[in-house]
Write an enzyme that holds these catalytic residues in place. Structure first.
Site, PDB file in Angstrom:
ATOM      1  N   GLY A   1      39.681  45.416  50.104  1.00 54.08           N
ATOM      2  CA  GLY A   1      38.358  46.004  50.868  1.00 54.08           C
ATOM      3  C   GLY A   1      37.781  46.950  49.752  1.00 54.08           C
TER       4      GLY A   1
ATOM      5  CG  ASP B   1      35.301  43.807  40.794  1.00 58.58           C
ATOM      6  OD1 ASP B   1      36.192  44.259  41.109  1.00 58.58           O
ATOM      7  OD2 ASP B   1      34.697  42.747  40.827  1.00 58.58           O
TER       8      ASP B   1
END
Ligand SMILES: O=C(O)c1cc(C(=O)O)c2c(n1)C(=O)C(=O)c1cc(C(=O)O)[nH]c1-2
Ligand SMILES: [Ca+2]
Length: 677
Positions: A184, A309
């Site tokens: 998530g 990321d």
């Protein structure tokens, strides 16, 4: 003759810690996601070898009845196979015959699809003492009777149902506890991992990867220390911080340590998350925990202050290597950031790191294991082309380590991407041009606002972890190739994005055998013995984050398990040829709407449908190639539940009819712009 429930109970009832350790000596069965607890995916079986691999044929295939990504490694014990498909559906298969024993559908609500970043995938089950454990996409842990598929217990792993928590990873069972982490971090959650009593489902412990609100008591000492590495002025705890542990967990029974890889920060942009900088522990790290208590033991952070990321959730692997004349108990790891790490698993000491692909964000690692960063990679006002990108130099696709060759086989790749820091960022705000923000994403960067210059690639890299260098490489047509398997037959197996299953000579990289699979393969294969014969199985089903919007095959096939053996001659089902996509034509639109439509498309559609007419559509159609009547009806289709069963949201209340008319204009205008003159 079908297996009786009693027989299945007897066989699966014997799967426990001792059985997994014992199986490590023979590899007769495949009892854990990555084979043994250290997850080397190195099978000691050698009946299939470089000498006879050319005679591999199809023993059987099994339809998984799914059209989305299949990422599961089949678990096999004495001829009984457990595998999952999209929507976390479990299949028990009699692997002697390739026939269904039972299936279990956890009934994930289809409108939950948009709460996960990267396709409605699942990486498989854990098996322990007659029970099969599956984590469901909507965040439940379910224990099933291995003989019948009936639920025995179920728990909700999600701490806050207002947040976009998912499960895609395979659980592991360690010391009688079933362990799972949630996903998530593109949305904004606080990552954690939880252990449950395997018999009862009772929660045993939970460890958070990032600190919560520092004005409240910390859960443990590790959180207090982590909080010192975050700037509280960013109120990181409101978004959650990230650090989700959505894939890798490995276990060392001698040291009794559980190792997990942690994920990226939320938002991705550190200047928003933690404005004063800081390492932001324990993002993008390898963390060692006590598997009985969940207590933090040590960590090594691979990407301090993650800004790109660069998750470290990628498959970890435990091995004992001779380094500088000393045997070292190590963890080997190839996370998204493009470096191959060797770390001492007794205490987390950094041993070495070398880039296994081209990287532009760091020049290397210093002796203390800190990256030597390239300052421009954190530019505040300029676009930065991330190499590797958020797709990872290596993602969740399992790698394998051959004890024969001493080489690690890495499914490596490059997917071009630029990121431009976002001005006036507001968490959870839907804003045109803010990528996937109409489904809840929060990156703090605009993606590809400036076109990237790099070219996509995919390669299989055979890597020497001791000398930190490449030994051989196979280049592929596309990024996003499958996980690898190494065997004592001196073979490496891998499924490819272009729809083949390939066996290589593990020493030289020479292709020894290949067969078409009808669709792209992303999962890792497994191998096992039944009645004295070696089989190799792979679950196929194109998908995952790259596979929703792109594909590299000319055919499409449903999710399937294929099983191969020497001398088998089963017939493969016919592949369905793709209809050559025709660019949509003739839908009337107002050119004044195109710019607004572009922004709304980026915030609402691009995540799954890709760029119209430019990408070719993966397991989700590309709208540049849609039927003109469908595009004309777009407002009715988007503002209704027409496609909810397939996982597409009903955008009523989030987009107006005028908004969809603008999106329609963008799609038709883009198709017209890319149409050859
Ligand atoms: O941050 C997260 O929580 C999270 C979760 C997942 C997931 O659970 O699938 C992925 C990612 N991140 C991710 O960054 C990523 O590249 C990715 C690829 C895939 C996939 O299955 O193809 N999942 C995920
Ligand atoms: Ca992520």
């Amino acid at each position: 003759e079908p297996l009786s429930e009693a027989k299945i109970r007897e066989i699966t009832g014997g799967v426990d810690k001792d059985a997994i350790i014992e199986n490590g000596k023979t590899s007769e069965n495949w009892l854990n996601y990555g084979l043994d607890y250290g997850e080397k995916r190195y099978s000691r079986l050698n009946q299939i070898s470089t000498a006879n691999v050319g005679e591999l044929g199809l023993a059987w295939y099994y339809d998984l009845n799914s059209r989305r990504g299949v990422e599961a490694t089949p678990i096999v014990v004495d001829g009984i196979m457990y595998v999952t498909s999209s929507w976390s559906i479990v299949h028990a298969i009699d692997a002697r015959l390739g026939e269904e024993i039972w299936t279990y559908d956890p009934q994930v609500p289809r409108d939950y699809a948009e709460k996960g970043c990267c396709d409605i995938v699942n990486r498989g089950v854990a098996l322990h003492k007659g029970k099969v454990y599956v984590g469901t996409y909507d965040g439940r842990m379910v224990a099933l009777d291995a003989a019948t598929g009936q639920p025995v217990w179920e728990v909700d792993t999600v701490i806050d149902r207002d947040k976009a928590y998912t499960i895609t990873g395979a659980p592991r069972v360690v010391n009688g506890k079933v362990i799972i982490g949630n996903g998530g971090a593109e949305y904004g959650v606080r990552g954690y991992i939880t252990a449950y009593d395997a018999e009862t489902g009772e929660q045993a412990w939970r460890w958070f990867a990032v600190p919560g609100d520092p004005s409240k008591p910390f859960e443990d000492e590790s959180m207090a220390r982590a909080a010192l590495t975050w700037d509280p002025s960013g109120k990181y705890w409101e978004a959650g911080g990230g650090g989700t542990m959505w894939d890798s967990m490995v276990y060392d029974p001698e040291l009794n340590l559980l190792y997990v890889g942690t994920g990226n920060g939320n938002p991705w942009n550190r200047d928003i998350r933690s404005p004063g900088g800081g390492d932001n522990l324990y993002l993008a790290s390898i963390v060692a925990l006590n598997p009985d208590t969940g207590e933090y033991v040590w960590h090594y952070q691979e990407t301090p202050g993650d800004h790109w990321d660069y998750t470290s959730t990628q498959p970890l692997m435990l091995a004992d290597l001779q380094i500088d004349g000393r045997e070292r108990k190590v963890i080997m790891h190839a996370p998204k950031n493009g470096f191959f790490f060797v770390v001492d698993r007794t205490d987390g000491e950094f041993i070495s790191a070398e880039n296994f692909v081209e990287v532009n964000w760091a020049e290397g690692y210093d002796a203390n294991g800190r990256p030597i960063e390239v300052p421009a990679a954190r530019a505040k006002d300029k676009p930065w082309e991330t190499i590797p990108s958020a797709y990872g130099a290596h993602n969740w696709h399992p790698m394998a380590f051959s004890e024969q060759t001493g080489l690690v086989y890495i499914p490596a790749q490059g997917v071009p991407l630029t990121q431009l820091p976002e001005k006036d960022f507001v968490q959870d705000e839907h804003k045109p041009f803010k990528f996937a923000s109409n489904s809840g994403w929060n990156l703090g960067f605009a993606l590809n606002a400036v076109a990237p210059e790099a070219k996509p690639y995919g390669s299989l890299i055979a890597w020497d972890p001791v000398n930190q260098r490449e030994v051989w490489r196979q280049e592929y047509l596309s990024p996003w190739n499958g996980g690898t398997l190494a065997t004592a037959g001196n073979l490496v197996f891998q499924g490819t994005a272009d729809g083949r299953f390939v066996a290589y000579d593990a020493t030289t990289g020479v292709t020894l055998w290949q067969t078409p699979l009808g669709t792209g393969a992303v999962a890792g294969p497994s191998t096992y013995m039944i009645d004295g014969k070696q089989y190799v199985s792979i679950a196929v089903g194109w998908g995952g984050v790259y596979g929703v919007a792109n594909k590299a095959t000319e055919t499409v096939g449903p999710g399937r398990v294929y099983t191969f053996a020497v001398g088998a001659s089963g017939e493969k089902p016919k592949d369905v040829a793709m209809q050559a996509g025709e660019l949509v034509q003739g839908v009337e639109y107002d050119p004044e709407h195109v710019t607004a439509g572009t922004g709304l498309y980026v915030s609402s559609c691009a995540q799954c449908h890709g760029v119209p007419g430019v990408q070719n559509g993966g397991n989700v159609p590309n709208l540049g190639f849609t039927d003109a009547n469908v595009l004309r009806n777009l407002p009715d289709l988007v503002l209704s539940d027409t496609f909810v069963q397939g996982g597409m949201p009903d955008f009523t209340g989030r987009l107006s009819k005028d908004d969809v008319v603008r999106i329609q204009a963008f799609i038709q205008a883009t198709a017209d712009a890319v149409r050859p003159k």
